[in-house]
Enzyme design. Structure first.
Site, PDB file in Angstrom:
ATOM      1  N   SER A 175       0.749  -1.159  -0.050  1.00 62.47           N
ATOM      2  CA  SER A 175       0.096  -0.107  -0.021  1.00 62.47           C
ATOM      3  C   SER A 175       0.859   1.315   0.136  1.00 62.47           C
ATOM      4  CB  SER A 175      -0.890  -0.033   1.246  1.00 62.47           C
ATOM      5  OG  SER A 175      -1.573   1.320   1.313  1.00 62.47           O
ATOM      6  N   SER A 226     -10.573  -3.596  -0.295  1.00 63.16           N
ATOM      7  CA  SER A 226     -11.998  -3.454  -0.196  1.00 63.16           C
ATOM      8  C   SER A 226     -12.712  -4.032  -1.574  1.00 63.16           C
ATOM      9  CB  SER A 226     -12.205  -1.735  -0.398  1.00 63.16           C
ATOM     10  OG  SER A 226     -11.817  -1.567  -1.841  1.00 63.16           O
ATOM     11  N   GLU A 247      -9.469 -11.078  -0.603  1.00 59.98           N
ATOM     12  CA  GLU A 247      -9.798 -11.153   0.521  1.00 59.98           C
ATOM     13  C   GLU A 247     -10.330  -9.803   0.906  1.00 59.98           C
ATOM     14  OE1 GLU A 247      -9.929  -9.892   4.231  1.00 59.98           O
ATOM     15  OE2 GLU A 247      -7.960 -10.787   4.533  1.00 59.98           O
ATOM     16  N   CYS A 281     -10.201  -5.946   9.246  1.00 60.54           N
ATOM     17  CA  CYS A 281     -11.384  -6.344   8.609  1.00 60.54           C
ATOM     18  C   CYS A 281     -12.194  -7.394   9.293  1.00 60.54           C
ATOM     19  CB  CYS A 281     -11.029  -7.219   7.082  1.00 60.54           C
ATOM     20  SG  CYS A 281      -9.635  -8.475   7.196  1.00 60.54           S
ATOM     21  N   HIS A 444      -8.705 -18.950   6.134  1.00 63.14           N
ATOM     22  CA  HIS A 444      -9.545 -17.471   6.243  1.00 63.14           C
ATOM     23  C   HIS A 444     -10.165 -17.058   4.710  1.00 63.14           C
ATOM     24  CE1 HIS A 444     -10.112 -13.406   7.510  1.00 63.14           C
ATOM     25  NE2 HIS A 444      -9.440 -12.919   6.623  1.00 63.14           N
TER      26      HIS A 444
END
Length: 474
Positions: A175, A226, A247, A281, A444
């Site tokens: 990021s 997102s 995810e 999240c 997950h």
């Protein structure tokens, strides 16, 4: 103030200084580092280097790839303080939490190294006499790993470790909010002496990242981000029919039954919601509580949230830290204001603090309804929405009447209720009498708009493989 370099084929690359991007400390709003945004030419070079490295890397015995991962884990621990310091500055985390994230990341690297002797194929009976069917598990090739800002070291390692043990090579895009820790981590990759081109880490702008995702050499794209970002990645993947593992967002419900331990539930919910200023999240975002214990639970939650301090975690590690950016803080505040306008009661918080840094106080809303934005959309901030339900059937219906299905939480001691929710909750995870922690030997994975594919464990590792069927007469 540190200036970092992009990392391609085991070398740190000098870039044009005009491409420097300022990394902001969210605790103060001040720049703390510079990173170069990679040019399209450099990213193209990195993808080609990863392609070339893949041929030899995938042919190594798995145990030799595992030895490389073990060296990487050792290097991460040896350089933990340096990586942790970079992470703390760019994220607003305490130094202790940042270093713990590096340590936990090293553990997931070791976990995946242990899969070296466990990636198995299958022998399948044929319908023909004197013939066998062999199903092989093979690597995909170059994996583009797109990393979020909230846990940028752990998520990076969570993606590259299974990719590498399965025989893939990686190009990592951190990021732009938290890129310096990833580039600091590159020194651990260098120290681990992985072959040239196996791991490449570069900061880049959105346009160059989009171009990378659509390069013919990229066989898979894995993203934590997102829902909007997930849709964009799916569009990019169409170009070359690249595999995706996504995810995406979550809106974890904590369903609290009348028989629950309310002290336990309140403490767990508040700890979950306020971790990293709500930027997690799987953190609890909405509380669905049986009406008979609503007031008692609300009182406990309000008391705990009111006691929680917030501020610069370098001054006091017990503080709740800042939001990642001013834009993020503004978005959270707008959602709180809209919830109040729609009829929710502001029990606590809900204001924009004065002074430097991107802080937002612990905020509690009661009287929420199922159709409110604060119940339906991910907040990603320290805001908890509480909603009363008539009974557990009503709570289950409200939990499932949702676009997201990442994690869920249930507080009850009634075993039939646990079994009901275990079979009927529309989410990839259910935690009973505790809040989410993503055990890395589990899986997950989200339902609905919370994603495709998943991370962790055997099934997360197999996401980074493809199959080959060999039909062999004898």
């Amino acid at each position: 103030m540190n200036t970092y370099q992009n990392f391609v084929s085991n070398l740190f690359v000098d870039e044009d200084v005009s491409s420097l991007h300022a990394v902001i400390d969210p605790s103060t709003g001040e720049p703390v580092a510079n990173v170069p945004l990679a040019s399209l030419a450099l990213v193209t070079t990195a993808v080609k280097a990863a392609q070339q490295a893949h041929t030899a890397w995938r042919r190594l015995p798995g145990i030799e790839r595992a030895q490389g991962l073990q060296r990487l884990a050792d290097a991460l621990l040896a350089q933990c303080d340096t990586i942790g310091a970079a992470l703390a500055l760019e994220s607003g985390k305490s130094l202790a939490d940042a270093c713990a994230e590096v340590g936990y990341g090293a553990e997931i690297v070791r976990y995946h190294a242990e899969w070296a002797r466990r990636i198995e194929g299958e022998i399948i009976p044929s319908d023909n006499a004197r013939e066998q069917l062999f199903l092989h598990r093979e690597s995909i090739g170059v994996v583009a790993c797109l990393i979020p800002f909230n846990f940028p070291i752990y998520t990076l390692l969570r993606k590259i470790a299974p990719a590498l043990i399965a025989g893939n090579t990686v190009v990592v895009r951190p990021s732009n909010t938290t890129p310096s820790s990833a580039l600091a981590l590159a020194r651990a990759v260098q120290a681990a002496q992985l072959p040239d081109g196996v791991v490449n880490i570069m900061a880049m702008d959105h346009e160059v990242c989009a171009a990378m995702c659509q390069m013919p050499g990229v066989g898979m794209i894995t993203l934590t981000g997102s829902v909007g970002a997930g849709r964009q990645i799916m569009a990019y993947a169409q170009t070359n029919i690249a595999k995706t593992s996504l995810e995406l967002g979550g809106k974890t419900p904590a369903i609290v039954a009348a028989d629950a331990d309310l002290d336990l539930a309140a403490q767990a919910i508040v700890n979950s919601r306020l971790t990293h200023c709500g930027q997690l999240c799987t953190a609890v975002e909405r509380v669905l509580v049986e009406r008979s214990v609503h007031d008692a639970l609300l009182h406990r939650i309000k008391d705990l949230m009111a006691k929680r301090s917030w501020g610069n975690r370098r001054d006091d590690a017990a503080h709740m830290g800042p939001q990642a950016s001013e834009k993020a803080r503004q978005n959270v505040h707008a959602m709180v204001q809209k919830a109040v306008a729609q009829g929710a009661t502001l029990e606590l918080g809900g204001f924009m603090p004065d002074g430097p840094g991107f802080y937002y106080p612990p905020t509690l809303l009661s009287g929420c309804q199922q159709d409110m934005e604060i119940i339906q959309e991910e907040v990603f901030g320290p805001v908890l929405a509480v909603m009363a339900c008539d009974d557990m059937a009503h709570a289950l219906a409200c939990a499932n009447d949702h676009q997201y299905g990442l994690a869920s939480v249930l507080f009850t001691h009634h075993h039939p209720t646990v079994r009901l929710f275990a079979n009927e909750i529309e989410a990839g995870e259910l935690y009973v009498n505790r809040t989410p922690a993503d055990p890395y030997q589990g899986f997950h994975a989200g339902w609905k708009r919370s994603g495709l594919g998943g991370d962790d464990g055997k099934h997360g590792m197999l996401e980074f493989t493809q199959t080959r069927l060999v039909v062999m007469p004898y």
